[in-house]
Design an enzyme around this catalytic site. Structure first.
Site, PDB file in Angstrom:
ATOM      1  CG  ASP A   1      -1.799   1.191   1.332  1.00 57.67           C
ATOM      2  OD1 ASP A   1      -2.635   1.352   0.430  1.00 57.67           O
ATOM      3  OD2 ASP A   1      -1.650   1.977   2.287  1.00 57.67           O
TER       4      ASP A   1
ATOM      5  CD  GLU B   1      -2.674   2.655  -3.224  1.00 58.15           C
ATOM      6  OE1 GLU B   1      -3.680   3.367  -3.323  1.00 58.15           O
ATOM      7  OE2 GLU B   1      -1.960   2.645  -2.219  1.00 58.15           O
TER       8      GLU B   1
END
Length: 735
Positions: free
Chosen positions: A415, A468
């Site tokens: 993330d 991401e």
């Protein structure tokens, strides 16, 4: 022989004894336990509140001596003639406890462990630091160890010692800043934390274990001693198959799930399912829909449910919200039995500021940066890991490996990579510190990500990682030895934003935005991409995917069906957040549940059937897989018909034996006798039409088309098609 009190205090000073009983002594092993002074063996034990203490020989159970209270703070001492192992028989006001002396055990961690921890290359921290049930010198108990190099004193506290930091102060291993102690007769299931004094002697808030492998369910915050008993896996066939061939070229279709809000039991206080219940309901559901993987929003222990797991503090512990670590392992095992892989979101970028967590763990900025210009995220009010510190890098990499090794997880999605790569991420001028060359790149984070991916691929060649990363940082999916970050996939945020923006336009205006749907192919093979329609697109007032579609209800559903099929036909691996498969009308709420009642409506059930059929085609057809990562498998059949808002994509298998033509009409106007150039003659059969009645469409279209020698779109052959309104069709070439 009778000994004077002074004999029992030999080797100590009054100030040291006072510091010990007050919980301020940094070297309790220098006083407690058995110490030999010439011919004198002295045993000392700090047991505040005890009535009396006897020393008992372990092998014979023979009483050796009764210890004398030498300090009113609960310090007992006595002399013994035996050098054999011993136990303490402690007489409390209402009970008698018999246990081995924690201060009779020698050094616990080996020098190699300490060296590797300091070097940041100890990759099995989950079995080294933290609380480990084990046997030491034939005694069962729990070994505790924690990194806190700047603390003056560290103690283990828990239910077993009334959360009293005086009772189990730890030994410092100064070469690595590791504190350790073995507490006999403890076992798994015990709650515990660490109590620390900072370098100035100030008492800090009790801290959860950074390397705990189990934790209390929120809102409670204690760590739990996890079992060391190996889980009995039954996924040998799955593991053997994935070790034999690491392939990222095949179909990857991901069902993204927040486990706490996939399905709630309203009759039981709206509670979420636990891991066992999810294995019984989520796994069959995902398999029926044809998804190859289930991806969970972070399941690492996190204090605030509203962060959806993206502000974790327990990077080695599955959250206690849904069951035990063994329950989570069971879920993964059942996924593999159903031929479904498991992907976990993992957060190495930042952590929350909760005082019982990592923040200023030993009174200093240990895991984070001292300077807020480097160490504080203004967007999220979180702290940034100091990736320039070996121990922190090792801690994070060991966490990643923990999930891959001990839980058999198949992939990690990392993330907020963009926030790691740039020192000025979401910062104004003067709010960030340039790197050593004066640039904005976070060089420590770059090296960390390269090292992370190298270690993962070295140790787990079957696993993949996805980033991401929302910027144009180059070579995210190129190998580190070639200058890249080493990820296997990058989320294609640009494709997602462009295409959703296009779909939100009224069809009458779409011709002015035609390039939004084709632009992604300009850079499609610059990285290995995953196409995400994730949770981020259906929260924070953005509405649902269906809610973004224009028109009346029929048109909105038709738009969404056409868009999904365009996505499944477009190069790139697929990811869809839960609820999207049934065209949920409301945006996602982590306190709610997927709106399963929508399946009582045929039009929404039709969307679900479409996802099932798209996944089935994707898995079966080599032509829909090869071009995901290789430009040889894709070409535009129609890319420039902006006036009619029509797109055509031709997907081909590597050996060119299989071809799929995907045609999309993003206007509500049917197009009859629409001619499309194709590179080969033969029959093209319609294998999927989003306007079919089973999906809720108007059932316009045809069953097949024959290529004829009629030039079109620069090709020698062409076919005539009826393109239904707001629809996408898939045609498979047949010889």
């Amino acid at each position: 022989m009778r000994y004077e009190r002074a004999d029992l205090m030999i080797g100590t000073v009054a100030e040291g004894l006072q510091a010990l009983v007050e919980g301020r002594h940094g070297d309790p092993f220098s006083i407690l336990g058995r110490h030999r002074y010439d011919d004198l063996n002295v045993v000392r034990a700090l047991l505040p509140g005890a009535v009396s203490v006897d020393v008992v020989e372990s092998d014979t159970n023979r009483a050796l001596t009764r210890l004398e209270l030498i300090h009113e703070g609960g310090l007992f001492a006595g002399a013994i003639g035996s050098v054999a192992s011993y136990r303490l028989r402690i007489h409390w006001p209402d009970a008698v406890q018999e246990t081995e002396d924690p201060y009779s055990f020698g050094l616990l961690l080996g020098d190699l462990d300490l060296h590797l921890i300091s070097q940041g290359t100890h990759y099995d921290l989950g079995r080294t630091l933290g609380a480990i049930p084990m046997d030491v010198d034939g005694v069962q108990g729990v070994r505790f160890s924690v990194w806190a190099p700047n603390a003056r004193r560290v103690s283990v506290v828990g239910d077993f010692n009334s959360w009293d930091g005086r009772r189990h102060p730890m030994r410092l291993r100064p070469s690595a800043g590791i504190w350790e102690i073995f507490i006999p007769r403890l076992t798994h299931g015990e709650r515990y934390k660490y109590e620390l004094l900072d370098a100035h002697g100030n008492l800090l808030p009790q801290k959860a274990d950074p390397v705990a492998r189990a934790s209390e369910a929120a809102p409670s915050t204690a760590s739990i001693v996890a079992s060391s008993k190996p889980f009995r896996w039954s996924d040998e066939d799955w593991m053997r198959a994935r070790r034999a061939e690491r392939s990222i070229n095949g179909a990857i279709s991901v069902y993204e799930v927040h486990p706490g809000s996939w399905l709630r039991i309203t009759e039981e206080g709206n509670r979420p399912l636990d891991w066992v219940e999810l294995s019984q309901r989520l796994i069959p559901y995902a398999r029926d829909l044809g998804f190859t993987h289930i991806e969970f929003l972070p399941i690492m222990e996190h204090p605030f449910g509203g962060s959806w797991g993206y502000q974790p503090l327990g990077l080695f512990a599955p959250t206690g919200r849904y069951g035990t670590p063994e329950d989570f392992a069971y879920f993964v095992d059942r996924c593999h039995a159903a031929d479904i892989g498991v992907i976990l979101d993992w957060v190495p970028a930042h952590f929350p500021t909760d005082v019982w967590g990592l923040a200023r763990f030993d009174g200093t900025a240990l895991y984070e940066h001292e300077d807020p210009r480097e160490g504080f995220h203004r967007d999220w009010n979180t702290l940034i890991y100091n990736l320039g510190r070996n121990e922190v890098k090792g801690f994070l990499i060991a966490s990643a490996l923990e999930w891959l090794e001990h839980y058999h997880v198949d992939a990690l999605r990392v993330d907020a990579v963009a926030s790691m790569l740039y020192r000025d991420y979401s910062r104004e001028e003067g709010q960030w510190i340039p790197n050593q060359y004066g640039g904005r790149e976070n060089l420590e984070a770059v090296e960390f990500l390269k090292h992370l991916n190298s270690i993962i691929h070295q140790r787990f060649p079957h696993a993949f990682t996805a980033a991401e990363e929302s910027t144009a940082w180059p070579d995210v999916t190129k190998a580190p030895e070639e200058g890249g970050l080493g990820f296997d996939f990058k989320w294609n945020m640009g494709w997602m934003h462009d295409t959703l923006h296009y779909m939100q336009e009224d069809p009458v205006y779409r011709k002015y935005h035609h390039g939004a749907m084709t632009f992604g192919m300009i850079y499609a093979y610059s990285e290995r991409f995953m196409l995400p329609l994730s949770h981020d697109e259906v929260v924070h007032g953005k509405g649902s995917l269906l809610g973004k579609m224009p028109g009346d209800q029929w048109q909105r559903l038709a738009n969404l069906r056409a868009y999904y099929a365009f996505m499944w036909g477009h190069p790139g691996k697929k990811l869809l957040f839960m609820g999207g498969e049934l065209a949920q009308e409301a945006e996602w709420s982590h306190d709610g549940s997927v709106h399963w009642d929508l399946l009582d409506r045929p039009d929404h059930a039709g969307i679900q059937q479409l996802i099932r059929d798209l996944n089935g085609l994707y898995v079966r057809e080599p032509a829909l897989q090869f071009g995901d990562l290789d430009p040889a498998g894709f070409e535009w059949a129609v890319a420039d018909d902006a006036e009619n808002s029509i797109y055509g994509m031709l997907r081909s298998s590597q050996d060119r034996s299989s071809h799929i033509l995907i045609m999309s009409n993003f206007t509500p106007v049917p197009r009859h006798d629409y001619r499309v150039g194709v590179p080969i003659e033969g029959r093209f059969e319609v294998v999927l039409n989003t306007d079919a009645a089973i999906y809720g469409g108007s059932n316009l279209g045809q069953a097949e088309a024959w290529a004829e020698r009629h030039p079109a779109h620069g090709r020698d052959f062409s076919i005539l098609l009826t393109l239904p309104p707001l629809a996408t069709i898939f045609l498979r070439w047949k010889r």
